[in-house]
Design a protein around this motif. Sequence first.
Motif, PDB file in Angstrom:
ATOM      1  N   GLN A   1      13.054   6.834  -6.680  1.00  0.00           N
ATOM      2  CA  GLN A   1      12.654   7.518  -5.439  1.00  0.00           C
ATOM      3  C   GLN A   1      11.889   6.563  -4.526  1.00  0.00           C
ATOM      4  OE1 GLN A   1      10.663  10.624  -7.495  1.00  0.00           O
ATOM      5  NE2 GLN A   1      12.259  12.134  -7.108  1.00  0.00           N
TER       6      GLN A   1
ATOM      7  N   ILE B   1      -5.622   6.892  -0.401  1.00  0.00           N
ATOM      8  CA  ILE B   1      -6.120   5.520  -0.415  1.00  0.00           C
ATOM      9  C   ILE B   1      -6.692   5.126   0.934  1.00  0.00           C
ATOM     10  CG2 ILE B   1      -4.679   4.722  -2.311  1.00  0.00           C
ATOM     11  CD1 ILE B   1      -2.681   3.699  -0.395  1.00  0.00           C
TER      12      ILE B   1
ATOM     13  N   ASN C   1      -4.964   8.473 -12.994  1.00  0.00           N
ATOM     14  CA  ASN C   1      -3.557   8.869 -12.837  1.00  0.00           C
ATOM     15  C   ASN C   1      -2.601   7.819 -13.390  1.00  0.00           C
ATOM     16  OD1 ASN C   1      -3.781   7.002 -10.810  1.00  0.00           O
ATOM     17  ND2 ASN C   1      -3.054   8.327  -9.172  1.00  0.00           N
TER      18      ASN C   1
ATOM     19  N   VAL D   1       6.088  15.398   1.035  1.00  0.00           N
ATOM     20  CA  VAL D   1       6.640  14.569  -0.048  1.00  0.00           C
ATOM     21  C   VAL D   1       6.479  15.207  -1.427  1.00  0.00           C
ATOM     22  CG1 VAL D   1       6.384  12.399  -1.315  1.00  0.00           C
ATOM     23  CG2 VAL D   1       6.534  12.352   1.158  1.00  0.00           C
ATOM     24  N   VAL D   2       5.239  15.515  -1.801  1.00  0.00           N
ATOM     25  CA  VAL D   2       5.022  16.034  -3.162  1.00  0.00           C
ATOM     26  C   VAL D   2       5.667  17.411  -3.362  1.00  0.00           C
ATOM     27  CG1 VAL D   2       3.339  16.578  -4.947  1.00  0.00           C
ATOM     28  CG2 VAL D   2       2.979  14.615  -3.477  1.00  0.00           C
TER      29      VAL D   2
ATOM     30  N   LYS E   1      13.440   6.054  -0.896  1.00  0.00           N
ATOM     31  CA  LYS E   1      12.698   6.744   0.162  1.00  0.00           C
ATOM     32  C   LYS E   1      11.687   5.858   0.858  1.00  0.00           C
ATOM     33  CE  LYS E   1      13.316  11.370  -1.459  1.00  0.00           C
ATOM     34  NZ  LYS E   1      12.816  12.469  -2.248  1.00  0.00           N
TER      35      LYS E   1
ATOM     36  N   ARG F   1      -1.769  15.279   2.976  1.00  0.00           N
ATOM     37  CA  ARG F   1      -0.641  14.981   2.106  1.00  0.00           C
ATOM     38  C   ARG F   1      -1.054  15.077   0.634  1.00  0.00           C
ATOM     39  NH1 ARG F   1       2.360   9.206   2.322  1.00  0.00           N
ATOM     40  NH2 ARG F   1       0.405   8.549   1.400  1.00  0.00           N
TER      41      ARG F   1
ATOM     42  N   TYR G   1      -3.848  12.068  -4.344  1.00  0.00           N
ATOM     43  CA  TYR G   1      -4.258  10.664  -4.308  1.00  0.00           C
ATOM     44  C   TYR G   1      -4.343  10.186  -2.865  1.00  0.00           C
ATOM     45  CZ  TYR G   1      -4.227   5.700  -5.704  1.00  0.00           C
ATOM     46  OH  TYR G   1      -4.536   4.381  -5.898  1.00  0.00           O
TER      47      TYR G   1
ATOM     48  N   LEU H   1      -2.149   4.704 -12.996  1.00  0.00           N
ATOM     49  CA  LEU H   1      -1.582   3.585 -12.242  1.00  0.00           C
ATOM     50  C   LEU H   1      -1.948   2.291 -12.952  1.00  0.00           C
ATOM     51  CD1 LEU H   1      -2.224   4.628  -8.534  1.00  0.00           C
ATOM     52  CD2 LEU H   1      -0.027   4.345  -9.657  1.00  0.00           C
TER      53      LEU H   1
ATOM     54  N   LYS I   1       3.798   5.678  -5.595  1.00  0.00           N
ATOM     55  CA  LYS I   1       3.606   5.702  -7.045  1.00  0.00           C
ATOM     56  C   LYS I   1       2.523   6.715  -7.418  1.00  0.00           C
ATOM     57  CE  LYS I   1       3.617   1.771 -10.205  1.00  0.00           C
ATOM     58  NZ  LYS I   1       3.057   0.415 -10.288  1.00  0.00           N
ATOM     59  N   GLY I   2       1.416   6.646  -6.680  1.00  0.00           N
ATOM     60  CA  GLY I   2       0.290   7.531  -6.970  1.00  0.00           C
ATOM     61  C   GLY I   2       0.621   8.994  -6.743  1.00  0.00           C
ATOM     62  N   MET I   3       1.636   9.245  -5.903  1.00  0.00           N
ATOM     63  CA  MET I   3       2.015  10.634  -5.638  1.00  0.00           C
ATOM     64  C   MET I   3       3.024  11.141  -6.648  1.00  0.00           C
ATOM     65  SD  MET I   3       2.350  10.227  -1.591  1.00  0.00           S
ATOM     66  CE  MET I   3       2.817  11.877  -1.150  1.00  0.00           C
ATOM     67  N   GLY I   4       3.464  10.249  -7.537  1.00  0.00           N
ATOM     68  CA  GLY I   4       4.368  10.686  -8.592  1.00  0.00           C
ATOM     69  C   GLY I   4       5.835  10.508  -8.261  1.00  0.00           C
ATOM     70  N   MET I   5       6.167   9.506  -7.410  1.00  0.00           N
ATOM     71  CA  MET I   5       7.582   9.206  -7.190  1.00  0.00           C
ATOM     72  C   MET I   5       8.061   8.339  -8.354  1.00  0.00           C
ATOM     73  SD  MET I   5       7.946   8.145  -3.230  1.00  0.00           S
ATOM     74  CE  MET I   5       8.019   9.333  -1.913  1.00  0.00           C
ATOM     75  N   THR I   6       9.318   8.537  -8.754  1.00  0.00           N
ATOM     76  CA  THR I   6       9.889   7.657  -9.763  1.00  0.00           C
ATOM     77  C   THR I   6      10.263   6.348  -9.064  1.00  0.00           C
ATOM     78  OG1 THR I   6      12.101   8.448  -9.326  1.00  0.00           O
ATOM     79  CG2 THR I   6      10.887   9.610 -11.012  1.00  0.00           C
TER      80      THR I   6
ATOM     81  N   GLU J   1       2.312   1.732  -3.395  1.00  0.00           N
ATOM     82  CA  GLU J   1       1.222   2.234  -4.238  1.00  0.00           C
ATOM     83  C   GLU J   1       1.010   3.734  -3.993  1.00  0.00           C
ATOM     84  OE1 GLU J   1      -1.429   0.719  -6.059  1.00  0.00           O
ATOM     85  OE2 GLU J   1      -2.802   2.412  -5.999  1.00  0.00           O
TER      86      GLU J   1
ATOM     87  N   LEU K   1       0.822  -1.215   0.000  1.00  0.00           N
ATOM     88  CA  LEU K   1       0.000   0.000   0.000  1.00  0.00           C
ATOM     89  C   LEU K   1       0.855   1.263   0.000  1.00  0.00           C
ATOM     90  CD1 LEU K   1      -2.952  -0.637   2.451  1.00  0.00           C
ATOM     91  CD2 LEU K   1      -3.084   0.049   0.065  1.00  0.00           C
TER      92      LEU K   1
ATOM     93  N   ILE L   1       4.598  10.542 -14.456  1.00  0.00           N
ATOM     94  CA  ILE L   1       5.107  11.065 -13.191  1.00  0.00           C
ATOM     95  C   ILE L   1       4.566  12.479 -12.947  1.00  0.00           C
ATOM     96  CG2 ILE L   1       7.220  11.738 -11.965  1.00  0.00           C
ATOM     97  CD1 ILE L   1       7.019   8.735 -12.231  1.00  0.00           C
TER      98      ILE L   1
ATOM     99  N   ARG M   1       0.826  12.416 -12.102  1.00  0.00           N
ATOM    100  CA  ARG M   1       0.513  11.983 -10.737  1.00  0.00           C
ATOM    101  C   ARG M   1       0.843  13.059  -9.716  1.00  0.00           C
ATOM    102  NH1 ARG M   1       3.382   6.329 -11.861  1.00  0.00           N
ATOM    103  NH2 ARG M   1       1.812   5.450 -13.244  1.00  0.00           N
ATOM    104  N   ARG M   2       1.894  13.828  -9.992  1.00  0.00           N
ATOM    105  CA  ARG M   2       2.235  14.900  -9.046  1.00  0.00           C
ATOM    106  C   ARG M   2       1.199  16.013  -9.074  1.00  0.00           C
ATOM    107  NH1 ARG M   2       8.843  15.089  -9.939  1.00  0.00           N
ATOM    108  NH2 ARG M   2       9.144  12.963  -9.221  1.00  0.00           N
TER     109      ARG M   2
ATOM    110  N   ASN N   1       6.003  13.306   5.693  1.00  0.00           N
ATOM    111  CA  ASN N   1       4.960  12.695   4.888  1.00  0.00           C
ATOM    112  C   ASN N   1       4.196  13.733   4.087  1.00  0.00           C
ATOM    113  OD1 ASN N   1       4.123   9.753   4.843  1.00  0.00           O
ATOM    114  ND2 ASN N   1       4.733   9.982   6.974  1.00  0.00           N
TER     115      ASN N   1
ATOM    116  N   ILE O   1      -2.027  15.456  -9.374  1.00  0.00           N
ATOM    117  CA  ILE O   1      -3.316  14.924  -8.921  1.00  0.00           C
ATOM    118  C   ILE O   1      -3.158  14.382  -7.512  1.00  0.00           C
ATOM    119  CG2 ILE O   1      -5.041  13.115  -9.297  1.00  0.00           C
ATOM    120  CD1 ILE O   1      -4.483  13.246 -12.258  1.00  0.00           C
TER     121      ILE O   1
ATOM    122  N   ARG P   1      -8.099   4.452 -10.872  1.00  0.00           N
ATOM    123  CA  ARG P   1      -6.652   4.327 -11.026  1.00  0.00           C
ATOM    124  C   ARG P   1      -6.179   4.515 -12.467  1.00  0.00           C
ATOM    125  NH1 ARG P   1      -3.987   0.700  -7.126  1.00  0.00           N
ATOM    126  NH2 ARG P   1      -3.267  -0.389  -8.935  1.00  0.00           N
TER     127      ARG P   1
ATOM    128  N   LEU Q   1       9.156  16.780  -4.076  1.00  0.00           N
ATOM    129  CA  LEU Q   1       9.338  16.220  -5.427  1.00  0.00           C
ATOM    130  C   LEU Q   1       9.266  17.328  -6.470  1.00  0.00           C
ATOM    131  CD1 LEU Q   1       7.126  12.979  -5.339  1.00  0.00           C
ATOM    132  CD2 LEU Q   1       9.603  13.099  -5.289  1.00  0.00           C
TER     133      LEU Q   1
END
Lengths: 246, 332
Positions: free
Chosen positions: A153, B85, B52, B102-103, A157, B152, B83, B54, A145-150, A142, A139, B75, B78-79, B99, B81, B49, B106
């Motif tokens: 990363q 869960i 974005n 993070v974005v 991380k 977040r 997300y 996935l 990934k959904g937040m746009g990490m490569t 996931e 999770l 990438i 997704r940044r 936490n 949008i 999903r 990035l």
Amino acid sequence: MMTERKTEQIVKFALYAIILAIFVWAYFTGAFQFILDHPGDLLYLTGQHLELIGISSALAICTAVPLGILVTRPKFKKFDWIVLNFANIGQTVPSLAILALVMSYFGLGFQTAVFALWFNSLLPILRNTVAGIDNVNPLIIEAGKGMGMTSKQIFFKVELPNAMYAIMAGIRTSVVINVGTAALAFLIGAGGLGDLIFTGISLFDTGIMLSGAVPVIILAIVIDKILSLIEKALIPRGLRRTPEYS
Amino acid sequence: MIEFENVTKVYESGNKKVTAVNDVSFHVEEGKICVFLGPSGCGKTTLLRMVNRLIPITKGTIKVNGKDVNNTDAIELRRSIGYVIQHNGLFPNMTIEENISVVPKLLGWEETKIKKRYDELMEMMGLDPEQFQKRYPYELSGGQQQRIGIARALAADPPVMLMDEPFGALDPVIREHLQNEFLKIQKEMKKTILFVSHDIDEAIKLGDQVAIFNAGKLMQFDTPDRILSHPKNDFVRDFVGEDRSLKRLSLLKVKDLVELIDGFVEGRNKSDWSGQVISVNDNLRTALSVMLSEPNGEAGVADEENNLLGVLHVSDFSLLNGVHPEDLTIVK
């Protein structure tokens, strides 16, 4: 919880006390006379022993951790059974047998011993690295990934920090076992504290034998303690939930 | 804002083909919450999903803000949008502040800007920024963790949010509390939100639009009121339940009914009223429940300042036939 910790400490203390008592008893029966007479020998052999462990364990960490990481990558996932089986063999074949096998190709001496010890140390580290990374909660990967990490990363991380506990446990197990196994290196002429132990056994001299065995025990305990300190520094605080750490 | 055009997802395993999403088309307007509703395995999460990327789209297009998502770098997409869960997905190895940051990190924001945003988001979520800054996810309750999860996702202020059953794992009391807060925040933010749920009550409460799915097909796409009053087919009728008329009542306020009664304030004021009193701002479902517990099926109605306006009777509900929330004030 509190009482559990107290019992644990009492048991720990009692064990140390017993070990200390044995040392004292051994000292007064004159078992350490050899050490007192030849401090230079002991120092030299301990140095050799440390060299064996140091080089072989460092090599094992440098191969097993990257290899473990590699086979958890999606691209190489299909090879993980080959690598794990290979390491399994390294662990299952008795260390003495490995020494014998390797000796017949590389001859006697230091390199042969290092090679055998390295081979023998791979599995715990490799298996724990693979298990640690595979068991990171899908999770959170996931989420990353959904937040746009490569994927890089996500690995550095998220996956690696969260697998650190298992990886460090593997390294600790492997290195501590290695301290004991390295005593066998004497048999192929690579020196180390095994020198005293085996000489003591063949001469039926408890004094010489103990002067090799006791330092091995102390080395194992000290190295384990040092590694646990490194572990504390490396594992993210959010993953330590036992009261021992907080 | 978000357009789905003939979106299809087919999973192939061996020679078996499973169609998870089957030719779905609809359009979600900017600033609205659209709830994807349906039983598990109906394709609602798969569809979410795909927005974005996935999950890759088999056929059809999804456009966010007029741009085909397949023509946008995954990438980058997704940044941009948010997300969220179900089990919050917070990184256990990072502090709360890390936490949330993070974005923004990035995206390469400056330290001071990130810190300011962190404080802002924590205030918005009703949590003390100082107190939580250095704490780790495991030290927080489930409700707090979920709030951090939402904060977040909001960190980089994305115009679009995807939420996959964000309140699903919480107990009913905390869930309702968070739903209310979420609506309050959304009132100011006006994000375009796709929200997956399997709970019809949640869908009615949060959704401006509801898309009901079954076996990969879109059954109905409508406002909550239309779904409840005019279910398109048997599946929707069954899914929303036999008590759909009751559920509709939760979309209307007591105020709405009182306004339909001529001379309610002048003629119905029983000054000796001693029974239970409801507020004009309560929803009609709650009101009905109160009235049914009274021997005569009546309840006093009070305005915002707690002055008794009059007495409402169960039979007054018949005035609601054919009334839809769009025609009145909407309970949102």
